[in-house]
Design a protein around this motif. Structure first.
Motif, short mmCIF file in Angstrom:
data_model
loop_
_atom_site.label_atom_id
_atom_site.label_comp_id
_atom_site.label_asym_id
_atom_site.label_seq_id
_atom_site.Cartn_x
_atom_site.Cartn_y
_atom_site.Cartn_z
N LEU A 292 -8.42 3.78 -12.94
CA LEU A 292 -8.91 2.66 -13.74
C LEU A 292 -10.30 2.23 -13.29
N TRP A 293 -10.53 2.21 -11.99
CA TRP A 293 -11.85 1.84 -11.46
C TRP A 293 -12.92 2.83 -11.92
N ASN A 294 -12.60 4.12 -11.87
CA ASN A 294 -13.55 5.15 -12.29
C ASN A 294 -13.87 5.05 -13.78
N GLN A 295 -12.90 4.61 -14.57
CA GLN A 295 -13.09 4.53 -16.02
C GLN A 295 -13.87 3.29 -16.44
N LEU A 296 -13.46 2.12 -15.94
CA LEU A 296 -14.00 0.87 -16.46
C LEU A 296 -14.55 -0.07 -15.39
N GLY A 297 -14.38 0.26 -14.12
CA GLY A 297 -14.84 -0.63 -13.09
C GLY A 297 -13.97 -1.88 -12.99
N LEU A 298 -14.54 -2.93 -12.42
CA LEU A 298 -13.78 -4.15 -12.17
C LEU A 298 -13.23 -4.77 -13.45
N ARG A 299 -14.01 -4.74 -14.54
CA ARG A 299 -13.56 -5.40 -15.77
C ARG A 299 -12.29 -4.76 -16.33
N GLY A 300 -12.04 -3.49 -16.00
CA GLY A 300 -10.84 -2.85 -16.50
C GLY A 300 -9.57 -3.47 -15.94
#
Length: 332
Positions: A292-300
């Motif tokens: 999830l972090w790799n995809q969207l960062g913190l906002r994810g």
């Protein structure tokens, strides 16, 4: 339990303030289970459509562009595809889960208070301080998470059907989800996502009970200052707070619970909506977090947080108002 006057260093749990004679431990347990279940069901009916939208926002695949631009778009697409009743799809398991969760929380929180008294942290003839009430909330959440994880896993899979081969998934029933999970993953599969539930419940319930009692104490201190005599102060200590103050206290609890540990809930939802029966292995809590972090960062990690916090305010307010009202006016 008889009421005692609050001091600046102690807090009386608002649901314990009553003029009724002290009940036996067995009756207290029965009341916690019965009234907690009732309050949980009421709250679930209020929040479930928002919960469906939250789970759909949280569980969007990390290898595809987001299907929904936000909560309102998710509401619009969901209603267009399935109608309003589609937002209540799979509610049977969550209703059972809400009854089990809320009754377990109040039951384990009572056990937590008993454990604190037994430890000698606070004399038994005094009300627990707020710090202890935050701890008893965490105690209750930790044990409740074990009860809740299988129920939430079934709920998430019904709310967000997943397909192994990429075809359009059929809407599963509660029984079909239970059957598929057991067939492919055994009993252990029902606790997939337990770490996320544990973190959310232990931390979130510390905030749930703690915020509610902190806000309640603040209102009682404010009300106490407006009293003109000791007799009036004693009377106020035995009475329930005005309904609007009860609602604000309960709402603050729900908003604190959902906001503070929302990332753990996001990861849990993604884990629990993964397909069952494919060749792809289930991700661990840390693996899902990295993806999830790799995809969207913190906002994810906060996708769907706004609508969750919004719906938690009325839901939590009603849960505490129903539970406290039943304990006060309909004692068993």
């Amino acid at each position: 339990m008889a009421a005692t006057e609050a001091t600046p260093t102690t807090a009386i749990p608002s649901r314990l303030i009553t003029t009724a004679p002290k009940k036996s431990a067995a009756m207290e347990v029965i009341e916690d289970l019965t009234y907690g279940s009732t309050a949980g069901i009421v709250g679930k009916y209020i929040e479930y459509p928002f919960d469906t939208v939250k789970v759909r926002l949280q569980s969007q695949p990390d290898h595809l562009p987001p299907r929904y631009t936000g909560p309102l778009d998710c509401f619009r697409q969901s209603i267009k595809a399935d109608g309003v009743l589609g937002l209540y799809r799979g509610i049977s398991a969550p209703l059972f889960g809400a009854a089990a969760e809320t009754s377990s929380l109040f039951l384990f929180e009572r056990m937590g208070r008993a454990a604190v008294y037994s430890s000698g942290y606070c004399p038994r003839d005094r009300a627990l301080p707020l710090s202890a009430l935050w701890f008893t909330g965490a105690f209750a959440g930790a044990f409740t998470s074990v009860v809740l994880t299988p129920i939430e896993l079934v709920k998430c899979k019904v709310q967000v059907p997943a397909s192994v081969d990429g075809s359009v998934p059929k809407v599963p029933s509660v029984t079909s989800v239970i059957r598929d999970v057991y067939k492919h993953e055994g009993i252990r599969g029902f606790w997939h996502g337990q770490m996320g539930t544990f973190l959310r419940e232990s931390g979130g319930c510390a905030a749930w009970f703690g915020s509610k009692e902190t806000t309640t104490k603040m209102f009682r201190l404010l009300n106490d200052r407006s009293a003109t005599s000791q007799f009036e102060k004693d009377a106020l200590a035995k009475e329930a707070l005005p309904l609007w103050q009860q609602a604000v206290s309960g709402a603050s609890a729900g908003m604190s619970y959902n906001f503070l540990f929302f990332p753990a809930d996001t990861i849990k939802s993604r884990m629990q909506t993964s397909p069952v029966g494919g060749t792809k292995r289930n991700r661990t809590f840390m693996q899902e977090s990295r993806a999830l972090w790799n995809q969207l960062g913190l906002r994810g990690f906060y996708r769907g947080c706004g609508i969750t916090v919004l719906r938690s305010a009325p839901s939590s307010a009603f849960i505490f108002m129903v539970f406290d009202g039943l304990k006060r006016y309909l004692p068993l």
